[in-house]
Design an enzyme around this catalytic site. Structure first.
Site, PDB file in Angstrom:
ATOM      1  N   HIS A   1       0.821  -1.227   0.000  1.00  0.00           N
ATOM      2  CA  HIS A   1       0.000   0.000   0.000  1.00  0.00           C
ATOM      3  C   HIS A   1       0.848   1.267   0.000  1.00  0.00           C
ATOM      4  O   HIS A   1       0.818   2.046   0.959  1.00  0.00           O
ATOM      5  CB  HIS A   1      -0.962   0.034   1.196  1.00  0.00           C
ATOM      6  CG  HIS A   1      -1.995  -1.050   1.172  1.00  0.00           C
ATOM      7  ND1 HIS A   1      -3.102  -1.028   1.968  1.00  0.00           N
ATOM      8  CD2 HIS A   1      -2.101  -2.175   0.430  1.00  0.00           C
ATOM      9  CE1 HIS A   1      -3.821  -2.099   1.737  1.00  0.00           C
ATOM     10  NE2 HIS A   1      -3.221  -2.817   0.803  1.00  0.00           N
TER      11      HIS A   1
ATOM     12  N   GLU B   1     -12.929   1.704  -4.415  1.00  0.00           N
ATOM     13  CA  GLU B   1     -13.678   2.942  -4.608  1.00  0.00           C
ATOM     14  C   GLU B   1     -13.170   3.801  -5.754  1.00  0.00           C
ATOM     15  O   GLU B   1     -11.974   3.880  -5.999  1.00  0.00           O
ATOM     16  CB  GLU B   1     -13.625   3.806  -3.334  1.00  0.00           C
ATOM     17  CG  GLU B   1     -14.301   3.191  -2.138  1.00  0.00           C
ATOM     18  CD  GLU B   1     -14.407   4.153  -0.952  1.00  0.00           C
ATOM     19  OE1 GLU B   1     -14.003   5.323  -1.094  1.00  0.00           O
ATOM     20  OE2 GLU B   1     -14.899   3.714   0.099  1.00  0.00           O
TER      21      GLU B   1
ATOM     22  N   TYR C   1     -12.137  11.064   2.814  1.00  0.00           N
ATOM     23  CA  TYR C   1     -12.764   9.980   2.051  1.00  0.00           C
ATOM     24  C   TYR C   1     -13.043   8.732   2.901  1.00  0.00           C
ATOM     25  O   TYR C   1     -13.420   7.695   2.379  1.00  0.00           O
ATOM     26  CB  TYR C   1     -11.972   9.714   0.768  1.00  0.00           C
ATOM     27  CG  TYR C   1     -12.155  10.924  -0.157  1.00  0.00           C
ATOM     28  CD1 TYR C   1     -13.214  10.990  -1.036  1.00  0.00           C
ATOM     29  CD2 TYR C   1     -11.352  12.058  -0.021  1.00  0.00           C
ATOM     30  CE1 TYR C   1     -13.460  12.127  -1.803  1.00  0.00           C
ATOM     31  CE2 TYR C   1     -11.577  13.200  -0.774  1.00  0.00           C
ATOM     32  CZ  TYR C   1     -12.640  13.225  -1.658  1.00  0.00           C
ATOM     33  OH  TYR C   1     -12.889  14.370  -2.395  1.00  0.00           O
TER      34      TYR C   1
END
Lengths: 386, 386
Positions: free
Chosen positions: B163, B256, B266
């Site tokens: 990530h 998303e 978000y």
């Protein structure tokens, strides 16, 4: 699968023979195992069976429900506690014929039904060679329809076998009706001199509102609210906004969700995301044209959408605000997640049942009720995820 | 399928052995049969192979293309006419390691590259125990990188293996960078004192814009433009609006699409449509919270989205305005049809190829170029529907 609830946990051919102990309150119902979906866990309960294309379903204030069967043109009242079903007599004369997809369409109790006992019926009229769609208002007295009054009829009559539309919404003293293009007459959806392929808006006594968008326009029918539709078999209000949403059968590909606004042109058959059955473009094969509305969402390949409703109940918090749509061709219950007037996700529920889902209605108990072409009405009840 | 183009028409195991005559202009390319999709017909042409996780791909004004390979941290220039590929030397020092998903991320020529020869590189720095993400600017001279200058580095360094984010967009004198949550550090996405799980906005010389939303806020990093992201591996500008769109890997379910606006939250990991790998809620298992943005669209189950781009070219009129997204876990090329800032339809292309698609880029020739984890770069070229 015909005539029974197949569970996900027992999805084999033999599974239909496996039944669970029914709860004491409804000895005729059979529960499924809990079904785990994205935002809810539920079980299926059969609440009625042996119906012929149940097309409409509406709760009465006493907790019973009206069931309309399309081609046979039959109306009955279901007692959800006992499971008994009694016919309702006194229906209007109607065209009903198994060779065409016509007969009894929507059944809608007036919002003030508790005091005025009014039921609105949408049904076919005329002959196979020249048919139309009518709205008849009646009163329900001792489970019979009385004081019938026809409030509206589409014109001109057409020799159409399919695509009648037929969904009705009552809201704030108005009624909105969907009409189809008659299948062979698709150009009429763009023709304001006919009622085919339109959204119709009337006062709930049948009078034409003077502020309808085409009132006073030469050669336009004043009842028209919006146009350019193909075969909208669903129309429902979005609770959060009061907006009128339709879901329509597209051609091959191109089923559409639209938010209906007065005077707007939804494009059929000039623009479409679908194509002719068997392939090939429709018209110029275009998807966009100035002055014509884009859908809010479309399916391709087609799911063949039928009835639809927004879920608002407390039983399924994860479903609040979602639009549920019955799917015929791609047998399932479709769930569209809606945020700020847009679709942000699609889920396909019950895809392993093989059901052509005709309607989906929220009950006063917060359960969802669906009807299918196997003649079943099934309730989705919240369950624990074991 | 590894190392070759499989056609839909010949989708069997043996089909990979069937090759068509390559056009004279590119003797190393192999064409597929025309593939008919919803809004376009195209064939596949292999333009490069034998790469190690090609993660970035960028055209230069001379028609050649830069290819970045992530873990090996390799940069090369592809001559699309001859098919030859030459290494680019002079890369910055970087953390590159096959045991973590780090190395060379995005490669972006400056919009004025033709005159300033500037290339921006996003890459990992530090060690496996304490790594960060950096932006280095260089100039390309005789196919070598020179005059390197590191413009930005995330902080604090983390012991994250996955990530990293790493996508960069240059627009109007600014640069925007996506950063990930480091996988084990998801709470940091809500913590404005770190750069993890954010959108970073800088002037393209690395200076912090004084109008960034958190400038002057105590304990907030001034480079932050938006926050609450998980692992956005895509960011691209919508040509029609200039809006900045991201696509991010969700957890299990809940990938998303977001439109990024300054200062907005978000929601990760407080709200999500996904769940923990293997099942179970994340945090309170909620999808909505005041002050947190809803996605424009989400996928569940996850497709594991990677690179993304809006198509603008003339070769595929039916694709104009669509957002293309590479899908890793659900191996395909995803097309989202976008109208008025909302997604109205999803199509899955090349699902029968089995490709983990890492990037999708539009070429100056109007073709789409995709790279996959089989080390292939393939071009989608418009074809007649035979």
């Amino acid at each position: 699968m015909h005539g029974s609830v197949k569970t996900r946990a027992f999805s084999g051919v033999l599974a239909a023979l496996v039944w669970f102990a029914a709860p004491a309150e409804a000895a005729w119902a059979a529960d499924s195992e809990p079904i785990v979906s994205e935002a809810a866990t539920f079980k299926l309960e059969t609440v009625a069976e042996g119906l012929e294309v149940p097309w409409s379903f509406a709760f009465l204030p006493d907790g019973r429900a009206l069931i309309g069967e399309r081609e046979v043109g039959r109306l009955s009242i279901l007692d959800l506690t006992s499971g008994t079903r009694e016919p309702v007599e006194g229906l209007p004369d109607m065209l009903r014929d198994g060779s065409i997809s016509a007969g009894l369409f929507d059944i809608v109790p007036h919002p003030d039904f508790a005091t005025n006992r009014q039921i609105y019926l949408v049904h076919a009229v005329g002959s196979i060679e020249a048919s139309g769609l009518a709205i008849t208002r009646a009163e329900l007295e001792n489970d019979k329809l009385v004081h019938l009054q026809q409030l509206f009829e589409t014109g001109p009559r057409l020799a159409g076998k399919w695509h009648f539309g037929g969904r009705l919404v009552l809201q704030g003293g108005y009624m909105f009706l969907t009409t189809g293009d008659g299948y062979e007459f698709k150009a009429l959806s763009q023709d304001l001199s006919t009622h085919a392929g339109k959204i119709i808006r009337l006062h709930d006594d049948g009078k034409v509102p003077t502020d309808n968008p085409f009132v006073g326009k030469p050669d336009a029918r004043p009842e028209i609210w919006a146009y350019g539709l193909r075969n909208p078999q669903s129309m429902t209000l979005q609770p959060a906004t009061g907006a009128l949403w339709t879901v329509e059968h597209g051609p091959q590909g191109g089923d559409e969700v639209n938010v209906i606004k007065p005077g707007r042109n939804y494009g059929w058959p000039v623009i479409t995301y679908g194509e002719e059955y068997g392939g090939g473009p429709i018209g110029d094969g275009i998807t966009h044209k100035e002055g014509m509305e884009q859908p809010l969402y479309y399916w391709r390949p087609s799911i063949a959408p039928s009835g639809a409703t927004f879920y608002t109940g407390a039983s399924f918090p994860g479903w609040q605000g979602s639009l549920f749509v019955g799917a015929l061709a791609q047998t399932h219950l479709n769930r569209l997640v809606v945020e700020d007037g847009r679709v942000i996700h699609e889920e396909r529920l019950l895809a392993d049942q093989g059901w052509r889902v005709r309607f989906v209605v929220e009950g006063p108990d917060g359960c969802l009720y669906i009807g299918n072409d196997d003649g079943l009405i099934v309730r989705l009840r919240a369950a624990a995820n074991d």
